[in-house]
Structure formats: structure tokens, C-alpha cells
Design a protein around this motif. Structure first.
Motif, mmCIF file in Angstrom:
data_model
loop_
_atom_site.group_PDB
_atom_site.id
_atom_site.type_symbol
_atom_site.label_atom_id
_atom_site.label_comp_id
_atom_site.label_asym_id
_atom_site.label_seq_id
_atom_site.Cartn_x
_atom_site.Cartn_y
_atom_site.Cartn_z
ATOM 1 N N ALA A 150 -5.915 -2.524 -4.174
ATOM 2 C CA ALA A 150 -5.155 -2.649 -3.345
ATOM 3 C C ALA A 150 -5.622 -1.992 -1.569
ATOM 4 N N MET A 151 -5.661 -0.689 -1.622
ATOM 5 C CA MET A 151 -6.087 -0.424 -0.228
ATOM 6 C C MET A 151 -6.811 -0.135 -0.149
ATOM 7 N N LEU A 152 -8.192 -0.240 -0.716
ATOM 8 C CA LEU A 152 -9.712 -0.514 -0.046
ATOM 9 C C LEU A 152 -9.973 -1.992 0.207
ATOM 10 N N ALA A 153 -9.152 -2.598 -0.242
ATOM 11 C CA ALA A 153 -9.179 -4.837 -0.010
ATOM 12 C C ALA A 153 -8.333 -4.668 1.024
ATOM 13 N N TYR A 154 -7.532 -4.084 1.297
ATOM 14 C CA TYR A 154 -6.288 -4.935 2.716
ATOM 15 C C TYR A 154 -7.283 -4.705 3.391
ATOM 16 N N ALA A 155 -7.030 -5.922 4.333
ATOM 17 C CA ALA A 155 -7.582 -5.924 5.617
ATOM 18 C C ALA A 155 -7.167 -6.562 7.204
ATOM 19 N N GLY A 156 -5.598 -6.029 6.916
ATOM 20 C CA GLY A 156 -4.659 -6.399 7.602
ATOM 21 C C GLY A 156 -4.781 -4.881 8.812
ATOM 22 N N GLY A 157 -3.949 -5.274 9.658
ATOM 23 C CA GLY A 157 -4.309 -4.234 11.037
ATOM 24 C C GLY A 157 -3.851 -2.703 11.086
ATOM 25 N N HIS A 158 -4.059 -2.653 9.460
ATOM 26 C CA HIS A 158 -4.194 -1.519 9.595
ATOM 27 C C HIS A 158 -5.597 -0.452 8.612
ATOM 28 N N VAL A 159 -5.854 0.785 8.433
ATOM 29 C CA VAL A 159 -6.780 0.823 7.554
ATOM 30 C C VAL A 159 -6.255 2.086 6.035
ATOM 31 N N PHE A 160 -6.260 1.870 5.019
ATOM 32 C CA PHE A 160 -5.420 2.970 4.363
ATOM 33 C C PHE A 160 -6.066 4.385 3.789
ATOM 34 N N ASP A 161 -6.289 5.065 3.497
ATOM 35 C CA ASP A 161 -7.125 6.221 3.333
ATOM 36 C C ASP A 161 -6.581 5.826 2.143
ATOM 37 N N PRO A 162 -7.781 5.809 1.065
ATOM 38 C CA PRO A 162 -6.835 5.957 -0.538
ATOM 39 C C PRO A 162 -6.885 7.200 -1.159
ATOM 40 N N TYR A 163 -7.597 8.315 -0.457
ATOM 41 C CA TYR A 163 -7.817 10.155 -0.971
ATOM 42 C C TYR A 163 -6.490 10.376 -0.118
ATOM 43 N N GLU A 164 -5.666 9.774 0.389
ATOM 44 C CA GLU A 164 -3.567 10.137 0.738
ATOM 45 C C GLU A 164 -3.359 9.545 -0.047
ATOM 46 N N LEU A 165 -3.324 8.925 -1.108
ATOM 47 C CA LEU A 165 -3.028 8.213 -1.734
ATOM 48 C C LEU A 165 -1.674 9.366 -2.033
ATOM 49 N N SER A 166 -1.387 10.455 -2.410
ATOM 50 C CA SER A 166 -0.348 11.317 -2.797
ATOM 51 C C SER A 166 0.615 11.653 -1.160
ATOM 52 N N LEU A 167 -0.306 11.178 -0.550
ATOM 53 C CA LEU A 167 0.864 11.145 0.814
ATOM 54 C C LEU A 167 1.150 10.177 1.201
ATOM 55 N N TYR A 168 1.252 8.642 0.576
ATOM 56 C CA TYR A 168 1.255 7.444 1.095
ATOM 57 C C TYR A 168 2.015 7.578 -0.241
ATOM 58 N N GLN A 169 2.481 7.943 -0.804
ATOM 59 C CA GLN A 169 3.464 7.924 -2.066
ATOM 60 C C GLN A 169 4.525 8.994 -2.257
ATOM 61 N N ALA A 170 4.347 10.032 -1.322
ATOM 62 C CA ALA A 170 5.482 11.055 -0.718
ATOM 63 C C ALA A 170 6.734 10.555 0.205
ATOM 64 N N GLY A 171 6.245 9.533 0.391
ATOM 65 C CA GLY A 171 7.718 9.019 1.426
ATOM 66 C C GLY A 171 6.881 8.668 2.350
ATOM 67 N N GLU A 172 7.695 8.391 3.454
ATOM 68 C CA GLU A 172 7.364 7.584 5.074
ATOM 69 C C GLU A 172 7.467 8.844 5.870
ATOM 70 N N ALA A 173 9.293 9.512 5.284
ATOM 71 C CA ALA A 173 9.102 10.835 6.342
ATOM 72 C C ALA A 173 8.049 12.220 6.264
ATOM 73 N N THR A 174 7.493 11.821 5.203
ATOM 74 C CA THR A 174 6.475 13.225 4.262
ATOM 75 C C THR A 174 5.202 12.915 5.499
ATOM 76 N N TYR A 175 4.911 11.361 5.180
ATOM 77 C CA TYR A 175 3.785 10.882 5.517
ATOM 78 C C TYR A 175 3.841 11.197 6.875
ATOM 79 N N VAL A 176 4.585 10.918 7.890
ATOM 80 C CA VAL A 176 5.060 11.050 9.291
ATOM 81 C C VAL A 176 4.594 11.884 9.823
ATOM 82 N N GLY A 177 5.320 12.764 8.803
ATOM 83 C CA GLY A 177 5.440 14.354 9.217
ATOM 84 C C GLY A 177 3.775 15.444 9.198
ATOM 85 N N LEU A 178 3.419 14.952 8.640
ATOM 86 C CA LEU A 178 1.744 14.816 8.264
ATOM 87 C C LEU A 178 0.980 14.556 9.981
ATOM 88 N N TYR A 179 1.067 13.278 10.124
ATOM 89 C CA TYR A 179 0.805 13.432 11.230
ATOM 90 C C TYR A 179 0.944 13.294 12.732
#
Length: 233
Positions: A150-179
Motif C-alpha cells: 500500500a505504501m508503494l502503491a500510494y499515488a497521493g501528494g506524498h512518497v512513503f518510503d517502506p524501508y522507514e516503516l519502523s519509523l512510521y509505526q513508532a508514531g508521529e512525534a518520533t517520525y517528525v523528530g528524526l526529520y
């Protein structure tokens, strides 16, 4: 490595003390001597324009390295005096972009698919028995999961890197904090006394440890210290 080799180059932030020679050649020499790599200037720093005299300083490139202009005004630079760089603005923009991306992932991916096993799990299988589970097979097993597809197939306004799945699943604060931290530091930092700060490994935990230490170091620098961003292959 926890994910396939990145398609982008690595960013190194080189720091200089207030009295040091701080031009592009000095930064390039540090990177070459300490990291055995060649680099080019990376115009990634936003420029700070003071409220009262910003109308004047926006047109002058003093204390900046490899500055870029738009309609005559200085907008970006590869580096310069810390006081002239808009570090808070850089982190805020990166945080806002990461927040929008994570919330889109949460709405379109997290709400519609079941949690998936992260890439690091499949990589561990490969390392445990490379003859039984080759790297290509580990990648195939990871990418065939519905959430990853689903992340690879998404065609909206964002690109989701599936190899960052652990970061996504860690929650918004963690994801934003890294970036927002990465926006300030990049992938490595060379201190004024020629120490290299970088992650001990590619794990998220080690990346956070490095970024936390590097951000603290950056905050401790005198406002007259200079920074230079270098891109290395």
C-alpha cells in the motif's frame, strides 16, 4: 545495512571556530582528511533576516558561503556564520513537512492496513542464514506485505518510503523528530576540533543518539562560529 543503499548523497556539516579559516576549501580539506571523501557545497541553509534591518541584510552575502539569490535577495547558502543562518526556520519547515507526510500515511495506510513486520526483521533473517534467505528474497518477503504494498502503491501528494516503516509505526512525534533534527545536521558532523560525529550504525536508535548529540553540540557553538554543508557521494 537496514535498507537498500540510499539514492541520495550524504550531507556532512563542517564546523569552524570563530577565528578559524572557514571557506569552502577549508571545509573540503577537512572532509577529505577525516573522511577520505570528496565533496561539493550543499546549499541547504536558509538565511536569517533580522526584523529591523532584514530589508538591508537580505541583499548582502557577507559571512556566507556559496550563497544563492532570488530576485537579488540571498535565500540559501552552503554555510556561513551561525548567527546568519536560520536554523530554527529550517527545523520548523522540516517538522511541518514530516508532520503532513506522517498524517497522510496514518490516514491512507495505517487506517486501512494491518501492522507489518519491519525491514530490519527480514534483514536479520538474511544475516542469520544468508544461504537460506538471500538479500533479494528477504526484500521480496518484506515488500509482499499488504501494508508495504500500500505504501508503494500510494499515488497521493506524498512518497512513503517502506524501508522507514519502523519509523512510521513508532508514531508521529518520533517520525517528525528524526526529520527536523536531520534538517539541521545531515548525516554526519565534523566539530571545530576535528572530531567526526556520526551514527554508530544505521539503526534508528543510533541515528537518534547521534542527532541528539550533534544538535546539542550545534547549540553550544558561539554565534560567530561558521558552518558549511558538504555533499559527499
Amino acid at each position: 545495512m537496514p535498507k537498500p543503499a540510499p539514492l541520495t548523497d550524504q550531507i556532512v556539516t563542517v564546523c569552524f571556530g570563530p577565528g578559524d579559516d572557514a571557506d569552502w576549501f577549508a571545509a573540503s580539506e577537512k572532509v577529505n582528511d577525516l573522511m577520505d571523501a570528496n565533496g561539493t557545497p550543499a546549499r541547504r541553509f536558509r538565511i536569517r533576516h533580522r526584523r529591523l534591518i532584514g530589508w538591508l541584510t537580505r541583499f548582502f552575502g557577507y559571512y556566507l558561503l556559496d550563497a544563492a539569490r532570488q530576485f537579488g535577495a540571498v535565500t540559501l547558502a552552503a554555510g556561513g556564520r551561525k548567527s546568519r543562518l536560520d536554523l530554527p526556520g529550517m527545523s520548523l519547515i522540516a517538522a511541518n513537512e514530516a508532520t503532513a507526510r506522517w498524517r497522510a500515511w496514518h490516514l491512507h495506510i495505517n487506517a486501512t492496513t494491518k501492522p507489518a513486520r519491519v525491514w530490519e526483521d527480514f534483514l536479520a533473517q538474511h544475516h542469520a542464514d544468508p544461504d537460506k534467505v538471500g538479500l533479494a528474497e528477504a526484500r521480496r518477503r518484506f515488500e509482499q506485505q499488504p501494508r508495504v504494498l500500500a505504501m508503494l502503491a500510494y499515488a497521493g501528494g506524498h512518497v512513503f518510503d517502506p524501508y522507514e516503516l519502523s519509523l512510521y509505526q513508532a508514531g508521529e512525534a518520533t517520525y517528525v523528530g528524526l526529520y527536523w533534527r536531520t534538517a539541521l545536521i545531515g548525516d554526519a558532523l565534523i566539530t571545530t576540533d576535528n572530531r567526526i560525529m556520526r551514527p554508530a550504525s544505521n539503526s534508528l536508535a543510533d541515528r537518534f543518539r547521534f542527532l541528539n548529540d550533534a544538535c546539542m553540540y550545534l547549540r553550544s557553538l558561539n554565534d560567530r562560529a561558521r558552518l558549511c554543508a558538504v555533499t559527499i557521494a
